[in-house]
Design a protein around this motif. Sequence first.
Motif, mmCIF file in Angstrom:
data_model
loop_
_atom_site.group_PDB
_atom_site.id
_atom_site.type_symbol
_atom_site.label_atom_id
_atom_site.label_comp_id
_atom_site.label_asym_id
_atom_site.label_seq_id
_atom_site.Cartn_x
_atom_site.Cartn_y
_atom_site.Cartn_z
ATOM 1 N N ILE A 27 9.050 53.602 55.533
ATOM 2 C CA ILE A 27 10.583 53.737 55.702
ATOM 3 C C ILE A 27 10.981 54.583 56.692
ATOM 4 N N PHE A 28 10.771 55.666 57.140
ATOM 5 C CA PHE A 28 11.522 56.419 58.412
ATOM 6 C C PHE A 28 10.768 55.499 59.542
ATOM 7 N N LEU A 29 10.266 54.569 59.675
ATOM 8 C CA LEU A 29 10.232 53.026 60.753
ATOM 9 C C LEU A 29 11.964 52.596 60.833
ATOM 10 N N SER A 30 11.934 52.371 58.814
ATOM 11 C CA SER A 30 12.578 51.113 58.877
ATOM 12 C C SER A 30 14.596 51.754 59.085
ATOM 13 N N ARG A 31 13.721 53.404 58.874
ATOM 14 C CA ARG A 31 15.598 54.254 58.621
ATOM 15 C C ARG A 31 16.021 54.652 59.498
ATOM 16 N N TYR A 32 14.800 54.887 60.648
ATOM 17 C CA TYR A 32 15.190 55.414 61.792
ATOM 18 C C TYR A 32 15.782 54.476 62.683
ATOM 19 N N ARG A 33 15.307 52.469 62.282
ATOM 20 C CA ARG A 33 16.188 51.613 63.479
ATOM 21 C C ARG A 33 17.936 51.362 61.949
#
Length: 405
Positions: A27-33
């Motif tokens: 989730i956090f990687l997707s949010r950052y991206r």
Amino acid sequence: PPTPKDVEILWKYLPNPGVGREEFHGIFLSRYRQLSQMLWKRPQLKSAISITNLKRVRDQKEVAVIGMVQTISPFKDGRKMLELEDPTGSINVLIPHAIPGADELVEDEVIGIVGGPGRDIIFANELIFPEVPTNNEWPSPQTNSKVAFIADIHAGSKKFNSETWDNFVLWVNGRPDIKYVLIGGDLVDGIGLYKGQEEELEVDTVEAEFDYLASLISQINRDKQLIIIPGNHDPTNDSEPRQPIPREFAKPLYQQSNVRLLSDPSMVSLEGVSILLYHGTSMDGVIASIDSIRSTAYDQPYQVQRQLLKKRHLSPIFGKNRLLPGNEDHLTIKTIPHVFFTGHIHTVGMSNYRGIRLISAGSFQERTEFQKKLGHHPTPGKFVEMDLATGTCQLIDFSGPVSPL
């Protein structure tokens, strides 16, 4: 009546059954991206570099980075120290209190920073949020259709006001120009959600609550298209995004040809006007985390709606609101809506932010003891009507006369 082509489902959450509880990292990687791609389009951040590369540019007067706020540490003089991270590393950022937006920062959001580099620190000169564009234009479709926005029915609660519901049904059925009714969650009061809830229930099973709800919804004429999302009191997953109400509870609603049960959040298009529907469970945590709106946003919900649009995320603070694990963050606001509609707070509100209509609905539940303890002053019986052709909104007060916005 509106035809199927007049209603388009632009987005709804479809669960990934193969995702486990360990997938929060995704989730956090997707949010950052997703959010960093929005920020890179800003002129100040076109030359943004990764945190790990900051060591190579200490001789520059100014650098730009994009990162996720891991921690916020306030100083007595109003400054704040952030720990900012990206996939390559983390760094401290000193935020002067005078920088615009400094008092709106929350943990876990993705921001851009422009400032002077130091040894393992950046001295911020500018803070940049993902933000929505300015001057979003209304599509102005050729239509005479209008929309009624309601939420928080809480069927089954002793505080549910059946007279208010009867007044609403009489009004909406007498308005042929009201083609759509959007219902923003908390359809029933639920069971066992908090200590002592059983003492506040008129109906004591979820199945019976939904039978009652179905009898209420069936009173609305079939020439109205109803679009319904769940809330935190409804019997679906208790994390966001929420799946639509299961058929086992809402079978009579699924059998109505004019009813569509969607996820929370969802985005629909009504005759070319896009509407983002979100119950609003995260709004409590955001209000509690931002000093400048903490004492006023429950009376003026548009204040927290603006923050979610500015951050381009419906639930920016991890831990303040339950999120479903997964490889993708479905709560980022990728597409700019014409209308942003929420419930949850039980307070009616109407505003305009950069051309986006902000609408918050009141409730059919009278003020509860819990709300009294918190000092909240909801507006039961007050809802919003909107003209699809112009985006003009007006307050509908079922305890008194209709007054224009």
